[in-house]
Motif scaffolding. Structure first.
Motif, PDB file in Angstrom:
ATOM      1  N   MET A   1      15.179  84.835-131.859  1.00 22.35           N
ATOM      2  CA  MET A   1      13.838  85.299-131.539  1.00 22.35           C
ATOM      3  C   MET A   1      13.067  84.154-130.895  1.00 22.35           C
ATOM      4  N   TRP A   2      12.225  84.506-129.905  1.00 21.07           N
ATOM      5  CA  TRP A   2      11.401  83.502-129.234  1.00 21.07           C
ATOM      6  C   TRP A   2       9.964  83.682-129.669  1.00 21.07           C
ATOM      7  N   GLN A   3       9.263  82.609-129.779  1.00 22.85           N
ATOM      8  CA  GLN A   3       7.848  82.695-130.140  1.00 22.85           C
ATOM      9  C   GLN A   3       7.087  81.649-129.364  1.00 22.85           C
ATOM     10  N   HIS A   4       5.919  82.046-128.829  1.00 22.57           N
ATOM     11  CA  HIS A   4       5.066  81.103-128.108  1.00 22.57           C
ATOM     12  C   HIS A   4       4.279  80.270-129.100  1.00 22.57           C
ATOM     13  N   VAL A   5       4.322  78.982-128.934  1.00 21.68           N
ATOM     14  CA  VAL A   5       3.467  78.092-129.724  1.00 21.68           C
ATOM     15  C   VAL A   5       2.872  77.052-128.784  1.00 21.68           C
ATOM     16  N   PRO A   6       1.624  76.652-128.996  1.00 22.42           N
ATOM     17  CA  PRO A   6       1.020  75.637-128.151  1.00 22.42           C
ATOM     18  C   PRO A   6       1.734  74.311-128.299  1.00 22.42           C
ATOM     19  N   ARG A   7       1.837  73.583-127.179  1.00 26.84           N
ATOM     20  CA  ARG A   7       2.420  72.258-127.252  1.00 26.84           C
ATOM     21  C   ARG A   7       1.405  71.247-126.780  1.00 26.84           C
ATOM     22  N   ALA A   8       1.888  70.149-126.306  1.00 21.96           N
ATOM     23  CA  ALA A   8       1.115  68.925-126.256  1.00 21.96           C
ATOM     24  C   ALA A   8      -0.276  69.027-125.651  1.00 21.96           C
ATOM     25  N   ASP A   9      -0.741  67.947-125.074  1.00 27.44           N
ATOM     26  CA  ASP A   9      -2.159  67.799-124.818  1.00 27.44           C
ATOM     27  C   ASP A   9      -2.649  68.507-123.559  1.00 27.44           C
ATOM     28  N   ASP A  10      -1.738  69.054-122.750  1.00 29.45           N
ATOM     29  CA  ASP A  10      -2.197  69.656-121.516  1.00 29.45           C
ATOM     30  C   ASP A  10      -2.588  71.118-121.692  1.00 29.45           C
ATOM     31  N   GLY A  11      -2.468  71.648-122.912  1.00 30.33           N
ATOM     32  CA  GLY A  11      -2.929  72.995-123.153  1.00 30.33           C
ATOM     33  C   GLY A  11      -1.933  74.069-122.782  1.00 30.33           C
ATOM     34  N   ARG A  12      -0.812  73.716-122.148  1.00 31.55           N
ATOM     35  CA  ARG A  12       0.191  74.717-121.824  1.00 31.55           C
ATOM     36  C   ARG A  12       0.909  75.151-123.088  1.00 31.55           C
ATOM     37  N   VAL A  13       1.752  76.170-122.966  1.00 27.74           N
ATOM     38  CA  VAL A  13       2.541  76.608-124.102  1.00 27.74           C
ATOM     39  C   VAL A  13       4.008  76.464-123.776  1.00 27.74           C
ATOM     40  N   THR A  14       4.786  76.299-124.781  1.00 20.56           N
ATOM     41  CA  THR A  14       6.228  76.291-124.636  1.00 20.56           C
ATOM     42  C   THR A  14       6.773  77.315-125.604  1.00 20.56           C
ATOM     43  N   GLU A  15       8.075  77.527-125.573  1.00 24.81           N
ATOM     44  CA  GLU A  15       8.683  78.510-126.443  1.00 24.81           C
ATOM     45  C   GLU A  15       9.592  77.824-127.435  1.00 24.81           C
ATOM     46  N   ILE A  16       9.624  78.367-128.612  1.00 25.32           N
ATOM     47  CA  ILE A  16      10.483  77.840-129.662  1.00 25.32           C
ATOM     48  C   ILE A  16      11.450  78.936-130.064  1.00 25.32           C
ATOM     49  N   ILE A  17      12.724  78.601-130.166  1.00 25.80           N
ATOM     50  CA  ILE A  17      13.696  79.537-130.706  1.00 25.80           C
ATOM     51  C   ILE A  17      13.555  79.440-132.213  1.00 25.80           C
ATOM     52  N   THR A  18      12.852  80.416-132.821  1.00 25.26           N
ATOM     53  CA  THR A  18      12.404  80.242-134.194  1.00 25.26           C
ATOM     54  C   THR A  18      13.546  80.209-135.188  1.00 25.26           C
ATOM     55  N   ALA A 126      19.368  69.956-138.788  1.00 22.38           N
ATOM     56  CA  ALA A 126      18.209  69.111-139.080  1.00 22.38           C
ATOM     57  C   ALA A 126      16.929  69.714-138.517  1.00 22.38           C
ATOM     58  N   ALA A 127      17.019  70.335-137.318  1.00 27.31           N
ATOM     59  CA  ALA A 127      15.838  70.969-136.730  1.00 27.31           C
ATOM     60  C   ALA A 127      15.375  72.150-137.569  1.00 27.31           C
ATOM     61  N   TRP A 128      16.329  72.859-138.175  1.00 28.54           N
ATOM     62  CA  TRP A 128      15.985  73.976-139.047  1.00 28.54           C
ATOM     63  C   TRP A 128      15.368  73.487-140.358  1.00 28.54           C
ATOM     64  N   ALA A 129      15.896  72.376-140.889  1.00 28.28           N
ATOM     65  CA  ALA A 129      15.400  71.856-142.162  1.00 28.28           C
ATOM     66  C   ALA A 129      14.039  71.193-142.016  1.00 28.28           C
ATOM     67  N   PHE A 130      13.807  70.478-140.925  1.00 28.01           N
ATOM     68  CA  PHE A 130      12.546  69.762-140.694  1.00 28.01           C
ATOM     69  C   PHE A 130      12.000  70.145-139.324  1.00 28.01           C
ATOM     70  N   PRO A 131      11.455  71.354-139.198  1.00 33.77           N
ATOM     71  CA  PRO A 131      11.042  71.847-137.882  1.00 33.77           C
ATOM     72  C   PRO A 131       9.638  71.415-137.483  1.00 33.77           C
ATOM     73  N   VAL A 132       9.333  71.638-136.218  1.00 35.18           N
ATOM     74  CA  VAL A 132       7.931  71.661-135.800  1.00 35.18           C
ATOM     75  C   VAL A 132       7.362  72.957-136.356  1.00 35.18           C
ATOM     76  N   PRO A 133       6.342  72.897-137.212  1.00 31.72           N
ATOM     77  CA  PRO A 133       5.871  74.136-137.845  1.00 31.72           C
ATOM     78  C   PRO A 133       5.330  75.145-136.831  1.00 31.72           C
ATOM     79  N   VAL A 134       5.671  76.400-137.065  1.00 33.24           N
ATOM     80  CA  VAL A 134       5.167  77.517-136.261  1.00 33.24           C
ATOM     81  C   VAL A 134       4.236  78.325-137.167  1.00 33.24           C
ATOM     82  N   PHE A 135       2.962  78.339-136.851  1.00 36.17           N
ATOM     83  CA  PHE A 135       1.979  78.970-137.731  1.00 36.17           C
ATOM     84  C   PHE A 135       1.957  80.480-137.529  1.00 36.17           C
ATOM     85  N   PRO A 136       1.894  81.228-138.631  1.00 40.87           N
ATOM     86  CA  PRO A 136       1.844  82.685-138.503  1.00 40.87           C
ATOM     87  C   PRO A 136       0.578  83.138-137.787  1.00 40.87           C
ATOM     88  N   GLU A 137       0.713  84.179-136.997  1.00 43.45           N
ATOM     89  CA  GLU A 137      -0.427  84.724-136.268  1.00 43.45           C
ATOM     90  C   GLU A 137      -1.433  85.312-137.254  1.00 43.45           C
TER      91      GLU A 137
END
Length: 496
Positions: A1-18, A126-137
């Motif tokens: 599943m793909w989910q949009h989450v905001p990324r760094a400082d330029d305000g764009r979004v990237t996708e995370i394979i959740t 390791a990415a699954w165990a310590f991920p970049v958190p994806v906040f619920p909508e």
């Protein structure tokens, strides 16, 4: 599943394979590394094309990652690719130079291939165990805005320092109902206003938990759903207030998913940093105040320290409510002037913050309701509570402090208003925070509710109680709360 989450400082979004908690670029590196290892076992006719394509993907993706910042979880993947690359490319080079291609026998190549695959597989684990958190909508009808304010109480000395002129300062973050922002608007960074602040707080939290900071390096990379300084939602409605105190060593942002859910449903949440108690508090002038609290190992001494800290926190909560009143009246500049309903206020907290909420309600009649989120009631039991109270608790096990439930029950039974204790099955102490979003899903640490269900359950139970007590919606909380756990109700003169 793909989910949009905001990324760094330029305000764009990237996708995370959740499922793997990896970005597309990281996933490309992973696929390229695996393809390099597999190429050796492919038929002769396709082997060169696969090797060249996989090598190009690996090299280009690795260069891009190095520019954007490589997470430690990707280092095993890059190492596996680096080990496999010479063996995959060497036959092609020999063929181009006219020398006969050499290929190791399968029983010699197999152990090396398996070792590379094992090394590469460590990355997604390791990415699954310590991920970049994806906040619920957030589920409510409002978008969410946030802002940070710093206030100093001229009437209270700072007892944690020796300077007699030092006055108590608190940092407060507000989450509030907001207008919907245009697409592409940068979302608020988690844990801080800036990347430096977020990393400072993340490192302090990791140290407090006894973890090396690099393990949670994905946490300060995360962005939430709120927008800094967004315009307040249209209309003239006044929003009920919910003040929040974090756990011992906790920080104002530790319950961001919970706060965003409440704000999306029409509440203003004000969460506090308590200097010299919270793990790290970054002040407006750039100074960082770190916690000075630590366990002595002596239960009586620790109980005394906890009671003293709880009293300071209770004072902080009352002071912040006073400041919010000034903000509403326009005495403090801000977009929420005239939009705060200071007659409908709940005081809440997690762990020691829950104890502080109980104490603040005893001392300050302006708080109309109390929520203790898995907090042992430190400090005196008198005067008795006299307003609706909800205690959310983790699942009680043999590891639970045997004093906890009896002490909590005494507090709730002494209440002259109806109290509720809701024990949430599968919840651990950290289930009520954002920790399940970024720590390994080990039940003893974060419970067994799952990464996104944990904050949703706590927020849903909170809303059921607040809607009844602050908004006076029809229905008794005793009818709504059992949907989220095991409920005990303590009515004055008829406790059970």
């Amino acid at each position: 599943m793909w989910q949009h989450v905001p990324r760094a400082d330029d305000g764009r979004v990237t996708e995370i394979i959740t499922g793997l908690y990896m970005s597309p670029l990281e996933f490309l590196v992973l696929l390229g590394a695996v393809a390099l290892v597999v190429a050796r076992w492919l038929p002769h006719a396709v082997r060169p094309r696969v090797t060249i394509a996989a090598g190009a993907v690996c090299v280009l993706s690795a260069i891009a990652l190095s520019v954007m910042g490589v997470r430690w979880q990707m280092l095993p993947v890059l190492a596996g690719a680096a080990l496999a690359l010479p063996f995959a490319v060497a036959p092609l080079v020999r063929r181009r130079t006219g020398r006969p291609a050499w290929r190791a026998r399968w029983w010699l190549a197999l152990p090396g291939s398996l070792a590379c695959v094992g090394l590469i597989a460590t990355g997604p684990v390791a990415a699954w165990a310590f991920p970049v958190p994806v906040f619920p909508e957030p589920s409510g009808r409002f978008a969410v805005g946030t802002r940070v304010m710093q206030w100093t109480d001229p009437n209270r000395p700072e007892t944690a320092t020796a300077d007699p002129h030092d006055r108590r300062t608190v940092v407060v973050q507000l989450w509030y109902p907001a207008r919907k922002s245009p697409a592409g608007t940068q979302r608020a960074r988690y844990l801080g206003r800036t990347e430096d602040e977020a990393r400072t707080v993340s490192d302090a939290l990791a140290r407090a938990a006894g973890l090396p900071g690099f393990l949670v390096d994905g946490v300060p990379r995360a962005h939430t759903h709120a927008v800094f300084n967004a315009s307040v939602a249209d209309g003239e409605a006044r929003f009920p207030l919910v003040l929040f105190s974090p756990g011992s060593g906790g920080v104002r942002t530790q319950n961001t998913a919970w706060a965003e859910e409440l704000a999306s449903n029409g509440y203003v949440v004000a969460a506090l940093d308590h200097p010299y108690d919270s793990a790290a508090v970054v002040l407006d002038d750039g100074r960082t105040i770190r916690t000075t609290l630590s366990s002595t190992g002596d239960r009586d001494k620790d109980d005394k320290l906890a009671a003293d800290a709880t009293a300071v926190r209770a004072g902080d909560l009352s002071f912040v409510l006073t400041q919010l009143g000034r903000l509403d009246r326009g005495e403090i500049a801000g977009p929420l002037t005239g939009r705060l309903d200071t007659g409908r206020v709940a005081v809440t907290g997690h762990s020691m913050g829950g104890a502080a909420a109980l104490q603040a309600a005893r001392q300050d009649d302006r708080f109309a309701a109390v929520i203790d989120i898995d907090g042992y009631p430190h400090g005196p039991n008198s005067p008795s509570l006299d307003r609706p109270t909800l205690a959310l608790t983790q699942t009680i096990t043999s590891e639970t402090d045997p004093r906890y439930i009896p002490r909590l029950t005494d507090v709730l039974k002494l209440n002259s208003a109806t109290s509720y204790r809701l024990t949430i099955p599968g919840a651990a102490h950290l289930s009520f925070t954002d920790a399940p979003l970024y720590l390994p899903p080990v039940p003893s640490i974060v419970g067994s509710l799952g990464r996104t269900k944990s904050p949703r359950v706590a927020a849903a139970a909170t809303l059921a109680f607040l809607d009844s007590t602050l908004r006076h919606k029809p229905g008794d909380p005793a009818g709504a709360l059992p949907a989220y756990g095991d409920l005990s109700v303590y009515r004055p003169g008829n406790s059970r």
